[in-house]
Write an enzyme that holds these catalytic residues in place. Structure first.
Site, short mmCIF file in Angstrom:
data_model
loop_
_atom_site.label_atom_id
_atom_site.label_comp_id
_atom_site.label_asym_id
_atom_site.label_seq_id
_atom_site.Cartn_x
_atom_site.Cartn_y
_atom_site.Cartn_z
N TYR A 49 -26.81 22.11 28.94
CA TYR A 49 -25.76 21.11 29.13
C TYR A 49 -25.25 21.14 30.57
CZ TYR A 49 -25.45 20.92 23.98
OH TYR A 49 -25.72 20.79 22.64
N PRO A 51 -21.29 13.88 14.53
CA PRO A 51 -20.82 13.42 13.22
C PRO A 51 -20.21 12.03 13.26
CG PRO A 51 -19.26 14.98 14.13
CD PRO A 51 -20.45 14.99 15.05
#
Length: 335
Positions: free
Chosen positions: A57, A204
């Site tokens: 990341y 999500p």
């Protein structure tokens, strides 16, 4: 603030964690370092006790930001990071699951994080050139050396989960899961439950599509959604008509679309921990609030039914799907 909790191996964590990719990577222009720091600290203040990052990341920047802004509060949270996907030279991304590469990535992560121990450490992707047993064996040695506390897997299917678990107990398996993205239901969730493994749900809110964050495909340059078939062109136009129904359902239920998505994920089992990511403190607060709201079961059932067989476009393009080992849904075609 105290949030409901769930278990990942030996760790007790908040029912909703924080994915730390967005603070420096993947979705266009990242926030400033100071803004990222404020977001991380606000998450802890809200009761989030699970932070999830990775070596890749921002080419290590996410780990550096965590060190700079919240590692002095390490007693307040469980930390997860990942190996296999890395940029050893700080520039070029590689996928290497060899024991030597894993050990080197872990040592660099420990240095970036300013610590000698990471609570949960994942294999970020399978390396098809290295037996999973060898990769997990390297992490088993790291557990024995005290460098990590538990082992996780990311984007791996049922067979690899079983093979990995036979080498060393796996604490968590991570993959994308939302009312829109149901791939883990093919085999992964059942396998995790059979073996006593927690499931960590990333994206999500479907990379912003279920959080009113996608209205067209005019994404910034380098936004990863530009490569994802369901986020572009006619596929996206169709998918947004389904999302509009989801948003209307959330409004009727008295919550935001993101909260409805998170409530649905949480309701799928106490062994599931969603880790939404965001660059916005307002969105962070909205997400965390989903851990304490109540949504009627019939609303949750309707939310899921909206997306059953209706979404067009695979979640990854073929080149990206080649790096994961998760099962496709019936009829899910790669572009």
């Amino acid at each position: 603030m105290t949030l409901p909790t769930r278990s990942i191996g030996q760790f007790t964590v908040s029912a909703i964690g924080l994915g730390c990719m967005n603070i420096c990577h993947a979705y266009g222009t990242p926030p400033s370092e100071e803004e990222a720091g404020r977001l991380l600290n606000r998450a802890l203040d809200l009761g989030v006790t699970f932070l999830d990052t990775a070596a890749i990341y921002g080419l290590g920047q996410s780990e550096r930001l965590i060190q700079r802004y919240v590692m002095h509060r390490k007693g307040e949270f469980t930390l997860a990071s990942k190996c296999v996907m890395d940029a050893p030279d700080g520039k070029s991304r590689v996928l290497d699951g060899s024991p030597a590469a894993i050990a080197a990535t872990l040592d660099r992560a420990l240095a970036r994080l300013g610590t000698d121990h990471i609570d949960l450490y994942y294999l970020h992707r399978p390396d098809r050139n290295v037996p999973i047993e060898d990769s997990v064996g390297a992490l088993k040695q790291a557990v024995e050396a005290g460098k990590i506390g538990a082992i996780g897997l990311s984007e791996m299917g049922a067979d690899l989960i079983r093979r990995a678990h036979a080498v060393h107990p796996i604490a968590a398996v991570q993959s994308e899961y939302s009312p829109m993205v149901r791939n883990p239901e093919v085999a992964v969730l059942d396998t995790c439950r059979e073996l006593g493994i927690a499931f960590v749900a990333f994206s999500p809110v479907a990379r912003g599509m279920l959080a009113r964050g996608v209205r067209d495909d005019h994404f910034e340059k380098h936004d990863i959604r530009l490569t994802m078939p369901r986020f572009t062109g006619e596929n996206l136009a169709h998918n947004l008509t389904v999302v509009a129904k989801f948003e209307a359902l959330a409004l009727e239920a008295g919550c935001t679309p993101a909260q409805l998505a998170l409530a649905w994920v949480l309701a799928q089992g106490n062994d599931i921990i969603p880790i939404p990511g965001t660059r916005s403190i307002a969105h962070l607060e909205e997400d965390v609030a989903a851990a304490t709201i109540t949504v009627a079961p019939d609303v949750l059932e309707e939310a899921a039914s909206l997306f059953a067989g209706t979404i067009r476009g695979a979640r990854y393009a073929a080149f990206a799907q080649a790096t994961v080992d998760t099962e496709l849904l019936p009829g899910e075609e790669l572009a």
